[in-house]
Design a protein around this motif. Structure first.
Motif, PDB file in Angstrom:
ATOM      1  N   GLU A 151      29.507  -9.103  36.653  1.00 33.05           N
ATOM      2  CA  GLU A 151      28.699  -8.284  35.736  1.00 33.05           C
ATOM      3  C   GLU A 151      28.224  -7.014  36.420  1.00 33.05           C
ATOM      4  O   GLU A 151      28.195  -5.935  35.807  1.00 33.05           O
ATOM      5  CB  GLU A 151      27.511  -9.104  35.222  1.00 33.05           C
ATOM      6  CG  GLU A 151      27.934 -10.188  34.236  1.00 33.05           C
ATOM      7  CD  GLU A 151      26.838 -11.194  33.921  1.00 33.05           C
ATOM      8  OE1 GLU A 151      26.966 -11.924  32.930  1.00 33.05           O
ATOM      9  OE2 GLU A 151      25.847 -11.284  34.697  1.00 33.05           O
ATOM     10  N   ARG A 152      27.860  -7.131  37.701  1.00 33.33           N
ATOM     11  CA  ARG A 152      27.434  -5.920  38.431  1.00 33.33           C
ATOM     12  C   ARG A 152      28.567  -4.897  38.488  1.00 33.33           C
ATOM     13  O   ARG A 152      28.340  -3.691  38.322  1.00 33.33           O
ATOM     14  CB  ARG A 152      27.028  -6.273  39.860  1.00 33.33           C
ATOM     15  CG  ARG A 152      25.694  -6.941  39.922  1.00 33.33           C
ATOM     16  CD  ARG A 152      25.329  -7.273  41.356  1.00 33.33           C
ATOM     17  NE  ARG A 152      24.576  -8.509  41.331  1.00 33.33           N
ATOM     18  CZ  ARG A 152      24.181  -9.175  42.401  1.00 33.33           C
ATOM     19  NH1 ARG A 152      24.480  -8.744  43.596  1.00 33.33           N
ATOM     20  NH2 ARG A 152      23.491 -10.283  42.268  1.00 33.33           N
ATOM     21  N   GLN A 153      29.785  -5.389  38.721  1.00 31.95           N
ATOM     22  CA  GLN A 153      30.890  -4.446  38.785  1.00 31.95           C
ATOM     23  C   GLN A 153      31.139  -3.830  37.411  1.00 31.95           C
ATOM     24  O   GLN A 153      31.497  -2.657  37.317  1.00 31.95           O
ATOM     25  CB  GLN A 153      32.164  -5.126  39.336  1.00 31.95           C
ATOM     26  CG  GLN A 153      33.302  -4.180  39.660  1.00 31.95           C
ATOM     27  CD  GLN A 153      32.953  -3.134  40.708  1.00 31.95           C
ATOM     28  OE1 GLN A 153      32.003  -2.344  40.516  1.00 31.95           O
ATOM     29  NE2 GLN A 153      33.687  -3.104  41.801  1.00 31.95           N
ATOM     30  N   ARG A 154      30.912  -4.596  36.351  1.00 30.83           N
ATOM     31  CA  ARG A 154      31.088  -4.024  35.010  1.00 30.83           C
ATOM     32  C   ARG A 154      30.019  -2.962  34.728  1.00 30.83           C
ATOM     33  O   ARG A 154      30.293  -1.965  34.057  1.00 30.83           O
ATOM     34  CB  ARG A 154      31.119  -5.117  33.963  1.00 30.83           C
ATOM     35  CG  ARG A 154      32.513  -5.777  33.940  1.00 30.83           C
ATOM     36  CD  ARG A 154      32.473  -7.220  33.543  1.00 30.83           C
ATOM     37  NE  ARG A 154      31.995  -7.429  32.200  1.00 30.83           N
ATOM     38  CZ  ARG A 154      31.531  -8.609  31.732  1.00 30.83           C
ATOM     39  NH1 ARG A 154      31.491  -9.659  32.529  1.00 30.83           N
ATOM     40  NH2 ARG A 154      31.138  -8.709  30.496  1.00 30.83           N
ATOM     41  N   VAL A 155      28.796  -3.158  35.234  1.00 33.15           N
ATOM     42  CA  VAL A 155      27.771  -2.105  35.112  1.00 33.15           C
ATOM     43  C   VAL A 155      28.244  -0.851  35.862  1.00 33.15           C
ATOM     44  O   VAL A 155      28.128   0.277  35.359  1.00 33.15           O
ATOM     45  CB  VAL A 155      26.397  -2.566  35.665  1.00 33.15           C
ATOM     46  CG1 VAL A 155      25.404  -1.407  35.670  1.00 33.15           C
ATOM     47  CG2 VAL A 155      25.861  -3.738  34.847  1.00 33.15           C
ATOM     48  N   ALA A 156      28.811  -1.067  37.063  1.00 35.76           N
ATOM     49  CA  ALA A 156      29.298   0.080  37.843  1.00 35.76           C
ATOM     50  C   ALA A 156      30.413   0.814  37.079  1.00 35.76           C
ATOM     51  O   ALA A 156      30.509   2.039  37.131  1.00 35.76           O
ATOM     52  CB  ALA A 156      29.796  -0.386  39.211  1.00 35.76           C
ATOM     53  N   ILE A 157      31.233   0.052  36.345  1.00 33.88           N
ATOM     54  CA  ILE A 157      32.298   0.679  35.554  1.00 33.88           C
ATOM     55  C   ILE A 157      31.685   1.436  34.374  1.00 33.88           C
ATOM     56  O   ILE A 157      32.093   2.567  34.069  1.00 33.88           O
ATOM     57  CB  ILE A 157      33.321  -0.375  35.101  1.00 33.88           C
ATOM     58  CG1 ILE A 157      34.077  -0.916  36.326  1.00 33.88           C
ATOM     59  CG2 ILE A 157      34.300   0.214  34.079  1.00 33.88           C
ATOM     60  CD1 ILE A 157      34.954  -2.121  36.039  1.00 33.88           C
ATOM     61  N   ALA A 158      30.679   0.847  33.738  1.00 33.67           N
ATOM     62  CA  ALA A 158      29.989   1.553  32.638  1.00 33.67           C
ATOM     63  C   ALA A 158      29.412   2.870  33.155  1.00 33.67           C
ATOM     64  O   ALA A 158      29.528   3.917  32.501  1.00 33.67           O
ATOM     65  CB  ALA A 158      28.882   0.673  32.057  1.00 33.67           C
ATOM     66  N   ARG A 159      28.804   2.830  34.337  1.00 30.49           N
ATOM     67  CA  ARG A 159      28.232   4.040  34.935  1.00 30.49           C
ATOM     68  C   ARG A 159      29.329   5.075  35.184  1.00 30.49           C
ATOM     69  O   ARG A 159      29.149   6.271  34.920  1.00 30.49           O
ATOM     70  CB  ARG A 159      27.531   3.666  36.243  1.00 30.49           C
ATOM     71  CG  ARG A 159      26.901   4.833  36.978  1.00 30.49           C
ATOM     72  CD  ARG A 159      26.277   4.394  38.283  1.00 30.49           C
ATOM     73  NE  ARG A 159      27.278   3.741  39.126  1.00 30.49           N
ATOM     74  CZ  ARG A 159      27.011   3.102  40.253  1.00 30.49           C
ATOM     75  NH1 ARG A 159      25.779   3.021  40.695  1.00 30.49           N
ATOM     76  NH2 ARG A 159      27.983   2.532  40.945  1.00 30.49           N
ATOM     77  N   ALA A 160      30.498   4.600  35.651  1.00 30.35           N
ATOM     78  CA  ALA A 160      31.607   5.530  35.904  1.00 30.35           C
ATOM     79  C   ALA A 160      32.137   6.134  34.604  1.00 30.35           C
ATOM     80  O   ALA A 160      32.699   7.224  34.603  1.00 30.35           O
ATOM     81  CB  ALA A 160      32.733   4.805  36.648  1.00 30.35           C
ATOM     82  N   LEU A 161      31.957   5.402  33.486  1.00 32.47           N
ATOM     83  CA  LEU A 161      32.480   5.874  32.199  1.00 32.47           C
ATOM     84  C   LEU A 161      31.515   6.795  31.470  1.00 32.47           C
ATOM     85  O   LEU A 161      31.874   7.385  30.449  1.00 32.47           O
ATOM     86  CB  LEU A 161      32.767   4.678  31.284  1.00 32.47           C
ATOM     87  CG  LEU A 161      33.916   3.771  31.696  1.00 32.47           C
ATOM     88  CD1 LEU A 161      33.990   2.575  30.753  1.00 32.47           C
ATOM     89  CD2 LEU A 161      35.220   4.558  31.674  1.00 32.47           C
ATOM     90  N   LEU A 162      30.281   6.901  31.972  1.00 39.77           N
ATOM     91  CA  LEU A 162      29.227   7.603  31.228  1.00 39.77           C
ATOM     92  C   LEU A 162      29.647   9.007  30.801  1.00 39.77           C
ATOM     93  O   LEU A 162      29.388   9.422  29.674  1.00 39.77           O
ATOM     94  CB  LEU A 162      27.939   7.675  32.068  1.00 39.77           C
ATOM     95  CG  LEU A 162      26.751   8.254  31.304  1.00 39.77           C
ATOM     96  CD1 LEU A 162      26.148   7.212  30.382  1.00 39.77           C
ATOM     97  CD2 LEU A 162      25.692   8.789  32.262  1.00 39.77           C
TER      98      LEU A 162
END
Ligand SMILES: Nc1ncnc2c1ncn2[C@@H]1O[C@H](COP(=O)(O)OP(=O)(O)O)[C@@H](O)[C@H]1O
Ligand SMILES: [Mg+2]
Length: 224
Positions: A151-162
């Motif tokens: 889940e943490r890595q998915r948050v990091a991916i969401a941040r990268a997609l912002l």
């Protein structure tokens, strides 16, 4: 699209110069998924830093998302990274005191000179959309310490997609994840490719490369 031509990168090691990338060629067409596999120390991170405009000290030509990176000033490079490139790292790099949604909003707070800053409400809305894309809309208020590694890595991916980047670069993104979480991350990359994002992942894990359209091996500074 990512086009690297005749890239040579040297590091000074005391008296010696070490050539980490040697006349390297790489083309990642727009909206495709490439994996670069290589042993530890083979130059994978170095390659990503060149493609992501984090390193401007190399010989050769790098054209990424339509920009010739050598032609950009340091300030233009920073603006380019902010607007056009998403980065994902092995270690997630989330701030532990901020909930998932605020971690996701962070890159939106860096506004290049001359552009208009979005309101915090707008940013929060965009962050929630990005979290929804990675399947974490229901965990937006959680602190990183209360999320699983995947889940943490998915948050990091969401941040990268912002910023809705044209290019996503990932450095060993599944290195700290179990097989199931790693697979979920790879599936997300595939979904982004379907949305037109150009994805370049570097890894020493062969399993990541199974989802990629193009798999290249980095050896002795070159791709084959
Ligand atoms: N800033 C640096 N200064 C000197 N040598 C470096 C530097 N960064 C990386 N290297 C060297 O370049 C080689 C490739 O490093 P790296 O790109 O991090 O490999 P990988 O990501 O594949 O493990 C290694 O031998 C490393 O020691
Ligand atoms: Mg590395």
């Amino acid at each position: 699209m990512i086009a690297l031509r005749h890239i040579t990168k040297r590091f000074r090691d005391g008296e010696r110069q070490v050539e980490v990338l040697r006349d390297l060629e790489l083309t990642v067409p727009r909206g495709t998924f490439t994996a670069v596999v290589g042993a530890s120390g083979s130059g994978k991170s170095t390659l990503l830093y060149v493609a992501g405009a984090l390193d401007a000290d190399y010989d050769g030509e790098a054209v990424v998302a339509g920009k010739d990176l050598k032609a950009l000033s340091a300030r233009e490079r920073a603006a380019f990274r902010n607007a056009s490139v998403g980065f994902v790292f092995q270690s997630f790099n989330l701030l532990p005191a901020l909930p998932a949604v605020e971690n996701t909003m962070l890159p939106g707070l860096f506004v290049p000179p001359g552009s208009k800053a979005p309101s915090l409400g707008q940013l929060r809305g965009r962050a929630l959309e990005a979290l929804d894309r990675v399947g974490l809309a229901d965990k937006a208020a959680r602190l990183p310490g209360r999320l699983s590694g995947g889940e943490r890595q998915r948050v990091a991916i969401a941040r990268a997609l912002l910023s809705r980047p044209a290019v996503l670069l990932a450095d060993e993104p599944t290195g700290n994840l179990d097989a199931v979480s790693g697979e979920a991350v790879i599936q997300l990359f595939s979904a982004m490719v379907r949305d037109g994002v150009t994805v370049l992942v570097v890894t020493h894990e062969e399993r990541v490369s199974a989802a990629a359209g193009q798999v290249l091996h980095l050896e002795e500074g070159r791709l084959r």
